[in-house]
Design an enzyme around this catalytic site. Structure first.
Site, mmCIF file in Angstrom:
data_model
loop_
_atom_site.group_PDB
_atom_site.id
_atom_site.type_symbol
_atom_site.label_atom_id
_atom_site.label_comp_id
_atom_site.label_asym_id
_atom_site.label_seq_id
_atom_site.Cartn_x
_atom_site.Cartn_y
_atom_site.Cartn_z
ATOM 1 N N GLY A 191 108.828 21.814 18.829
ATOM 2 C CA GLY A 191 107.571 21.086 18.972
ATOM 3 C C GLY A 191 106.571 21.779 19.867
ATOM 4 O O GLY A 191 106.474 21.495 21.070
ATOM 5 N N ILE A 222 105.555 18.809 12.945
ATOM 6 C CA ILE A 222 106.846 19.356 13.379
ATOM 7 C C ILE A 222 107.889 19.266 12.256
ATOM 8 O O ILE A 222 108.254 18.177 11.802
ATOM 9 C CB ILE A 222 107.347 18.673 14.678
ATOM 10 C CG1 ILE A 222 106.233 18.691 15.738
ATOM 11 C CG2 ILE A 222 108.617 19.372 15.181
ATOM 12 C CD1 ILE A 222 105.646 20.057 16.083
ATOM 13 N N ARG A 255 105.398 34.242 -24.417
ATOM 14 C CA ARG A 255 104.119 33.730 -24.922
ATOM 15 C C ARG A 255 103.483 34.733 -25.893
ATOM 16 O O ARG A 255 103.261 35.898 -25.546
ATOM 17 C CB ARG A 255 103.171 33.487 -23.736
ATOM 18 C CG ARG A 255 101.761 33.079 -24.135
ATOM 19 C CD ARG A 255 101.726 31.705 -24.719
ATOM 20 N NE ARG A 255 100.356 31.243 -24.933
ATOM 21 C CZ ARG A 255 100.054 30.182 -25.665
ATOM 22 N NH1 ARG A 255 101.009 29.469 -26.250
ATOM 23 N NH2 ARG A 255 98.801 29.809 -25.811
ATOM 24 N N GLU A 265 103.232 29.296 11.714
ATOM 25 C CA GLU A 265 103.748 30.297 12.666
ATOM 26 C C GLU A 265 102.747 31.417 12.921
ATOM 27 O O GLU A 265 103.103 32.594 12.950
ATOM 28 C CB GLU A 265 105.095 30.858 12.196
ATOM 29 C CG GLU A 265 106.199 29.839 12.354
ATOM 30 C CD GLU A 265 107.574 30.422 12.143
ATOM 31 O OE1 GLU A 265 107.859 31.492 12.677
ATOM 32 O OE2 GLU A 265 108.348 29.790 11.426
HETATM 33 C C1 FAD Z 1 103.785 22.278 6.892
HETATM 34 C C2 FAD Z 1 103.619 22.718 8.306
HETATM 35 C C3 FAD Z 1 104.762 22.863 9.106
HETATM 36 C C4 FAD Z 1 104.627 23.228 10.460
HETATM 37 N N1 FAD Z 1 105.744 23.262 11.282
HETATM 38 C C5 FAD Z 1 105.583 23.426 12.622
HETATM 39 C C6 FAD Z 1 106.698 23.282 13.525
HETATM 40 O O1 FAD Z 1 107.845 23.065 13.111
HETATM 41 N N2 FAD Z 1 106.468 23.381 14.862
HETATM 42 C C7 FAD Z 1 105.236 23.644 15.371
HETATM 43 O O2 FAD Z 1 105.101 23.706 16.588
HETATM 44 N N3 FAD Z 1 104.150 23.780 14.543
HETATM 45 C C8 FAD Z 1 104.302 23.675 13.196
HETATM 46 N N4 FAD Z 1 103.206 23.796 12.344
HETATM 47 C C9 FAD Z 1 101.901 24.071 12.932
HETATM 48 C C10 FAD Z 1 101.337 25.448 12.604
HETATM 49 O O3 FAD Z 1 102.024 26.438 13.307
HETATM 50 C C11 FAD Z 1 99.823 25.385 12.904
HETATM 51 O O4 FAD Z 1 99.246 24.628 11.875
HETATM 52 C C12 FAD Z 1 99.186 26.759 12.992
HETATM 53 O O5 FAD Z 1 99.678 27.463 14.103
HETATM 54 C C13 FAD Z 1 97.661 26.690 13.078
HETATM 55 O O6 FAD Z 1 97.225 25.750 13.994
HETATM 56 P P1 FAD Z 1 96.109 24.665 13.524
HETATM 57 O O7 FAD Z 1 96.623 24.066 12.257
HETATM 58 O O8 FAD Z 1 95.838 23.737 14.658
HETATM 59 O O9 FAD Z 1 94.842 25.504 13.184
HETATM 60 P P2 FAD Z 1 93.664 26.004 14.234
HETATM 61 O O10 FAD Z 1 94.284 26.698 15.387
HETATM 62 O O11 FAD Z 1 92.756 24.857 14.513
HETATM 63 O O12 FAD Z 1 92.917 27.057 13.340
HETATM 64 C C14 FAD Z 1 91.863 26.717 12.407
HETATM 65 C C15 FAD Z 1 91.249 28.026 11.916
HETATM 66 O O13 FAD Z 1 90.654 28.729 13.015
HETATM 67 C C16 FAD Z 1 91.189 30.039 13.088
HETATM 68 N N5 FAD Z 1 91.270 30.464 14.490
HETATM 69 C C17 FAD Z 1 91.812 29.786 15.541
HETATM 70 N N6 FAD Z 1 91.731 30.514 16.660
HETATM 71 C C18 FAD Z 1 91.149 31.685 16.319
HETATM 72 C C19 FAD Z 1 90.785 32.863 17.042
HETATM 73 N N7 FAD Z 1 91.047 32.995 18.358
HETATM 74 N N8 FAD Z 1 90.197 33.867 16.368
HETATM 75 C C20 FAD Z 1 89.950 33.765 15.032
HETATM 76 N N9 FAD Z 1 90.268 32.683 14.298
HETATM 77 C C21 FAD Z 1 90.856 31.660 14.934
HETATM 78 C C22 FAD Z 1 92.551 29.942 12.443
HETATM 79 O O14 FAD Z 1 93.025 31.196 12.016
HETATM 80 C C23 FAD Z 1 92.268 28.974 11.307
HETATM 81 O O15 FAD Z 1 91.722 29.685 10.225
HETATM 82 C C24 FAD Z 1 103.342 23.475 11.001
HETATM 83 C C25 FAD Z 1 102.203 23.363 10.170
HETATM 84 C C26 FAD Z 1 102.337 22.974 8.857
HETATM 85 C C27 FAD Z 1 101.082 22.797 8.032
#
Ligand code: FAD
Length: 382
Positions: free
Chosen positions: A124, A157, A271, A366
């Protein structure tokens, strides 16, 4: 340089390919449609030793190497990404932190059931306000009378709310360090902790059979000894875990690409248009050749990163490159594979439709593609 797999690696690859094609693939479409968590497949993976594949035998694991583990994730993802992420998140994110940073008592209590595949465990890190910026963790844990009292929310998570989940390791702010910044630590939170609740599963575009939930902590209390590793080292520990996790996510991406390639090759030969199989058109042949070229390239990068890890070499840069590249390759390959299916690829009964939806998260989870590029830039000293 030796490109041959060892006998053990080959045996695990064959075992996983058979299991994936004979047991996982036949239920992938139903599990996706019904958002059905594959408890039966997790049990079978546990019986085959896959849920603890790269872990030491003394703790209930199978004692295999990282190359074997990457091959296992790849073969299973080739059949179904939801089952593959359930395995990969369990091994790389759920169980590994306890093995790497836990006390002997924590390993016996929490890790051994995970390595045996009797339980799952969540990782988490992400929060509604802390995604790519994981240092912005707002969840707090205060030490009161020998207990951590936890308040906050975690988002997205994986494996956190199944019937066999034992708990989740979370990052939480446990104080302020000497530089005046948040001190972040990792805490093991068992599922039955009062004040710890899991929301309903998210409605997802892909990985629909996997379990992903929001977690809430309202004065949730766990004993002081549930601190994982050193106080204040939480973020550092989780970033170390993500380095290894990239190898398995990259393997998953390659697996999805290979599954899409398999479907496209089969379909192109079946196909017929203009009086011949569409595989006889050079435009289709070139697509398939390009797809295979990119898959082979990505696969070699994944295996190189796994080999480096197994041989105690620095593997972080190769793992980051492999994660970024294979995520992008999986996008290009599923897109072209669907194109080869024409309108039928747009229909849910064709596996390529599911693979197309399952692919997208490979470029987000990730570490997004953008963040992955930042990580690589840092690793090359920029
Ligand atoms: C199905 C699923 C399973 C997951 N499982 C887990 C898990 O088990 N445990 C866990 O902890 N998390 C988990 N996650 C979370 C996942 O790791 C995050 O969604 C991911 O790291 C991105 O964070 P965010 O979604 O908040 O996007 P944001 O960080 O809000 O990013 C939004 C956009 O802004 C861009 N951006 C952000 N910062 C920068 C920067 N400095 N420079 C340029 N671009 C930037 C990003 O690349 C993206 O395009 C999961 C997510 C999903 C959808």
């Amino acid at each position: 340089m030796d490109f041959d797999l060892t006998d053990d690696q080959k045996a695990i690859q064959d075992l996983c390919r058979d299991f994936a094609q004979n047991e996982v693939a036949p239920q992938a479409e139903r599990n996706d449609r019904e958002e059905r968590f594959p408890y039966d497949l997790v049990k079978k993976m546990a019986d085959l030793g896959l849920m603890g594949l790269p872990f030491p035998e003394e703790y209930g694991g199978a004692g295999a190497d990282t190359v074997s583990y990457a091959l296992a994730v790849l073969e299973i993802a080739r059949a179904d990404a939801s089952t593959a992420i359930t395995l990969a998140a369990h091994v790389s994110l759920g169980a590994s932190p306890i093995l790497l940073f836990g006390t002997e008592e924590q390993k016996q209590k929490y890790f051994v059931p995970l390595a045996r595949g009797e339980q799952l465990w969540g990782f988490g890190l992400t929060e509604p306000g802390a995604g790519s910026d994981s240092g912005a963790t707002a969840t707090r844990a205060e030490l009161q009378d020998g207990k951590w009292v936890i308040n906050g929310t975690k988002a997205f998570i994986t494996n956190s709310g199944t019937d066999i989940t034992g708990g989740t390791t979370i990052t939480a702010v446990t104080g302020t360090n000497a530089k005046g910044k948040s001190e972040i630590s990792n805490i093991l939170v068992p599922q039955d902790t009062p004040g710890f609740t899991r929301a309903k599963k998210y409605k997802k575009m892909g990985w629909r059979a996997s379990d992903t939930r929001e977690l809430a902590f309202a004065d949730a209390e766990v004993p002081e000894e549930n601190l994982l590793g050193k106080r204040g080292k939480g973020l550092h520990q989780f970033l170390t875990i993500l380095d290894g996790g990239r190898i398995s996510v990259a393997a998953l991406s390659v697996g999805v690409a290979m599954g899409a390639y398999d479907e496209a090759l089969k379909y192109a030969q079946q196909r017929h248009q203009f009086g011949r199989a569409i595989s006889k058109f050079q435009a289709i042949q070139f697509k398939l050749a390009d797809m295979l070229m990119e898959i082979e390239h990505a696969k070699l990068m994944v295996l190189k990163a796994a080999w480096e890890k197994d041989n105690d070499r620095a593997y972080e840069l190769t793992a980051s490159l492999a994660k970024l590249y294979s995520g992008e390759v999986s996008r290009r390959v599923v897109n072209e594979a669907l194109q080869i299916h024409g309108g039928y690829g747009f229909m849910d009964e064709y596996p390529i439709s599911r693979m197309y939806r399952d692919q997208k998260i490979n470029e987000i989870g990730e570490g997004t593609n953008e963040v992955q590029r930042l990580v690589i830039a840092r690793q090359i000293g920029l």
